[in-house]
Design a protein around this motif. Sequence first.
Motif, PDB file in Angstrom:
ATOM      1  N   ILE A 280       0.838  -1.206   0.000  1.00  0.00           N
ATOM      2  CA  ILE A 280       0.000   0.000   0.000  1.00  0.00           C
ATOM      3  C   ILE A 280       0.867   1.249   0.000  1.00  0.00           C
ATOM      4  O   ILE A 280       0.640   2.185  -0.782  1.00  0.00           O
ATOM      5  N   VAL A 281       1.875   1.268   0.869  1.00  0.00           N
ATOM      6  CA  VAL A 281       2.773   2.423   0.950  1.00  0.00           C
ATOM      7  C   VAL A 281       3.490   2.643  -0.379  1.00  0.00           C
ATOM      8  O   VAL A 281       3.588   3.776  -0.882  1.00  0.00           O
ATOM      9  N   GLU A 282       3.982   1.561  -0.996  1.00  0.00           N
ATOM     10  CA  GLU A 282       4.687   1.670  -2.275  1.00  0.00           C
ATOM     11  C   GLU A 282       3.789   2.249  -3.361  1.00  0.00           C
ATOM     12  O   GLU A 282       4.215   3.125  -4.125  1.00  0.00           O
ATOM     13  N   ARG A 283       2.540   1.785  -3.432  1.00  0.00           N
ATOM     14  CA  ARG A 283       1.640   2.260  -4.470  1.00  0.00           C
ATOM     15  C   ARG A 283       1.243   3.719  -4.235  1.00  0.00           C
ATOM     16  O   ARG A 283       1.099   4.492  -5.191  1.00  0.00           O
ATOM     17  N   MET A 284       1.055   4.114  -2.981  1.00  0.00           N
ATOM     18  CA  MET A 284       0.715   5.507  -2.703  1.00  0.00           C
ATOM     19  C   MET A 284       1.861   6.433  -3.083  1.00  0.00           C
ATOM     20  O   MET A 284       1.650   7.507  -3.656  1.00  0.00           O
ATOM     21  N   HIS A 285       3.069   6.026  -2.772  1.00  0.00           N
ATOM     22  CA  HIS A 285       4.225   6.826  -3.194  1.00  0.00           C
ATOM     23  C   HIS A 285       4.303   6.906  -4.715  1.00  0.00           C
ATOM     24  O   HIS A 285       4.634   7.963  -5.281  1.00  0.00           O
ATOM     25  N   ALA A 286       3.966   5.802  -5.398  1.00  0.00           N
ATOM     26  CA  ALA A 286       4.062   5.753  -6.861  1.00  0.00           C
ATOM     27  C   ALA A 286       3.106   6.733  -7.532  1.00  0.00           C
ATOM     28  O   ALA A 286       3.420   7.260  -8.606  1.00  0.00           O
ATOM     29  N   ILE A 287       1.948   6.973  -6.924  1.00  0.00           N
ATOM     30  CA  ILE A 287       0.979   7.892  -7.531  1.00  0.00           C
ATOM     31  C   ILE A 287       1.093   9.304  -6.956  1.00  0.00           C
ATOM     32  O   ILE A 287       0.298  10.186  -7.293  1.00  0.00           O
ATOM     33  N   GLY A 288       2.077   9.515  -6.095  1.00  0.00           N
ATOM     34  CA  GLY A 288       2.295  10.852  -5.540  1.00  0.00           C
ATOM     35  C   GLY A 288       1.473  11.158  -4.309  1.00  0.00           C
ATOM     36  O   GLY A 288       1.328  12.329  -3.930  1.00  0.00           O
ATOM     37  N   GLY A 289       0.938  10.134  -3.667  1.00  0.00           N
ATOM     38  CA  GLY A 289       0.156  10.344  -2.460  1.00  0.00           C
ATOM     39  C   GLY A 289       1.036  10.598  -1.252  1.00  0.00           C
ATOM     40  O   GLY A 289       2.248  10.425  -1.287  1.00  0.00           O
ATOM     41  N   ASP A 290       0.392  11.010  -0.192  1.00  0.00           N
ATOM     42  CA  ASP A 290       1.100  11.281   1.059  1.00  0.00           C
ATOM     43  C   ASP A 290       0.902  10.102   2.004  1.00  0.00           C
ATOM     44  O   ASP A 290      -0.224   9.646   2.203  1.00  0.00           O
ATOM     45  N   VAL A 291       1.984   9.619   2.584  1.00  0.00           N
ATOM     46  CA  VAL A 291       1.921   8.515   3.540  1.00  0.00           C
ATOM     47  C   VAL A 291       2.564   8.955   4.839  1.00  0.00           C
ATOM     48  O   VAL A 291       3.734   9.343   4.855  1.00  0.00           O
ATOM     49  N   SER A 292       1.779   8.896   5.928  1.00  0.00           N
ATOM     50  CA  SER A 292       2.353   9.167   7.244  1.00  0.00           C
ATOM     51  C   SER A 292       3.283   8.032   7.620  1.00  0.00           C
ATOM     52  O   SER A 292       3.142   6.908   7.138  1.00  0.00           O
ATOM     53  N   GLN A 293       4.236   8.315   8.479  1.00  0.00           N
ATOM     54  CA  GLN A 293       5.199   7.296   8.883  1.00  0.00           C
ATOM     55  C   GLN A 293       4.487   6.066   9.435  1.00  0.00           C
ATOM     56  O   GLN A 293       3.593   6.175  10.275  1.00  0.00           O
ATOM     57  N   VAL A 294       4.866   4.903   8.951  1.00  0.00           N
ATOM     58  CA  VAL A 294       4.287   3.661   9.446  1.00  0.00           C
ATOM     59  C   VAL A 294       4.943   3.315  10.776  1.00  0.00           C
ATOM     60  O   VAL A 294       6.169   3.247  10.882  1.00  0.00           O
ATOM     61  N   LYS A 295       4.132   3.103  11.783  1.00  0.00           N
ATOM     62  CA  LYS A 295       4.638   2.744  13.106  1.00  0.00           C
ATOM     63  C   LYS A 295       4.040   1.409  13.528  1.00  0.00           C
ATOM     64  O   LYS A 295       2.821   1.257  13.558  1.00  0.00           O
ATOM     65  N   ILE A 296       4.884   0.453  13.807  1.00  0.00           N
ATOM     66  CA  ILE A 296       4.445  -0.835  14.323  1.00  0.00           C
ATOM     67  C   ILE A 296       5.224  -1.097  15.608  1.00  0.00           C
ATOM     68  O   ILE A 296       6.412  -1.417  15.561  1.00  0.00           O
ATOM     69  N   GLU A 297       4.574  -0.923  16.746  1.00  0.00           N
ATOM     70  CA  GLU A 297       5.232  -1.084  18.029  1.00  0.00           C
ATOM     71  C   GLU A 297       5.379  -2.569  18.378  1.00  0.00           C
ATOM     72  O   GLU A 297       4.767  -3.445  17.760  1.00  0.00           O
ATOM     73  N   ALA A 298       6.188  -2.833  19.387  1.00  0.00           N
ATOM     74  CA  ALA A 298       6.389  -4.199  19.852  1.00  0.00           C
ATOM     75  C   ALA A 298       5.094  -4.777  20.408  1.00  0.00           C
ATOM     76  O   ALA A 298       4.164  -4.049  20.772  1.00  0.00           O
ATOM     77  N   ALA A 299       5.035  -6.095  20.466  1.00  0.00           N
ATOM     78  CA  ALA A 299       3.859  -6.771  21.012  1.00  0.00           C
ATOM     79  C   ALA A 299       3.672  -6.415  22.480  1.00  0.00           C
ATOM     80  O   ALA A 299       4.627  -6.061  23.186  1.00  0.00           O
ATOM     81  N   ALA A 300       2.446  -6.510  22.939  1.00  0.00           N
ATOM     82  CA  ALA A 300       2.121  -6.228  24.337  1.00  0.00           C
ATOM     83  C   ALA A 300       2.474  -7.425  25.215  1.00  0.00           C
ATOM     84  O   ALA A 300       2.568  -8.565  24.741  1.00  0.00           O
ATOM     85  N   SER A 301       2.647  -7.169  26.490  1.00  0.00           N
ATOM     86  CA  SER A 301       2.858  -8.240  27.460  1.00  0.00           C
ATOM     87  C   SER A 301       1.515  -8.609  28.091  1.00  0.00           C
ATOM     88  O   SER A 301       0.549  -7.842  28.037  1.00  0.00           O
ATOM     89  N   SER A 302       1.471  -9.777  28.700  1.00  0.00           N
ATOM     90  CA  SER A 302       0.258 -10.203  29.399  1.00  0.00           C
ATOM     91  C   SER A 302      -0.085  -9.234  30.524  1.00  0.00           C
ATOM     92  O   SER A 302      -1.267  -8.967  30.796  1.00  0.00           O
ATOM     93  N   GLN A 303       0.948  -8.681  31.155  1.00  0.00           N
ATOM     94  CA  GLN A 303       0.721  -7.727  32.239  1.00  0.00           C
ATOM     95  C   GLN A 303       0.072  -6.448  31.719  1.00  0.00           C
ATOM     96  O   GLN A 303      -0.823  -5.878  32.366  1.00  0.00           O
ATOM     97  N   GLN A 304       0.522  -5.985  30.557  1.00  0.00           N
ATOM     98  CA  GLN A 304      -0.078  -4.784  29.972  1.00  0.00           C
ATOM     99  C   GLN A 304      -1.539  -5.026  29.601  1.00  0.00           C
ATOM    100  O   GLN A 304      -2.396  -4.146  29.802  1.00  0.00           O
ATOM    101  N   ILE A 305      -1.830  -6.206  29.078  1.00  0.00           N
ATOM    102  CA  ILE A 305      -3.211  -6.551  28.744  1.00  0.00           C
ATOM    103  C   ILE A 305      -4.064  -6.564  30.004  1.00  0.00           C
ATOM    104  O   ILE A 305      -5.164  -5.989  30.043  1.00  0.00           O
TER     105      ILE A 305
END
Length: 217
Positions: A13-38
Amino acid sequence: MDYRMLEHRIANIVERMHAIGGDVSQVKIEAAASSQQIAQCENQLGCKLPKSFKKVLLEFSSALYLRWVFPDDFQLDGELDGIFSGMLHWDLGLLKEINDNKNAWITKVFSDPENDYDKVWHYTLAFYEVGNGDYIAFDLVENSLDACVIYLSHDDGEGHGYKLADNFIDFLETWSRIAFVGGEDWQWVAFTANAQSGLLPESQCAKSFRSLLKLTI
């Protein structure tokens, strides 16, 4: 859930949006959650998180953000002419705040559970703020371990109460194949057949959309 496939689709998706001149916000994928956080989040919310949502949080990412916008001169036609952007996001750390905001709407505006419009808002757990007063949420009415995903509109939107997917993993699977179009209902409603169909990535509209953007997802 094939998380590598999900990451591949995001990259496509990011590649195709860049190809057509679209704007893409920075992709952020954080680490998995812990059982304690859940457990801490569930304690704050006063309810259990749906099974497939919890699975993605624990196995893949506790928080993810992606947004794209078409360039000004890019215009789709027909049923797709309202589409201009797409956004995927969730954040375990913001669930309490998101639901406090959602519940404020219930208290001030949609307080009557006997009213057909209002009751859609009740017994829900929101995980996605659209940004215009609408939400994407889990429907907890059935008290299911793995709740379906629905849309909450604050202003008589066409998609109010629409079921988007049977559960969170199904939601990611189907929505990713239409590039996370939305989140406003008037952007994604063309990819549904009715209020109970869910998103339909094999519909003619979806196939046309992918073809126009040359998306292989």
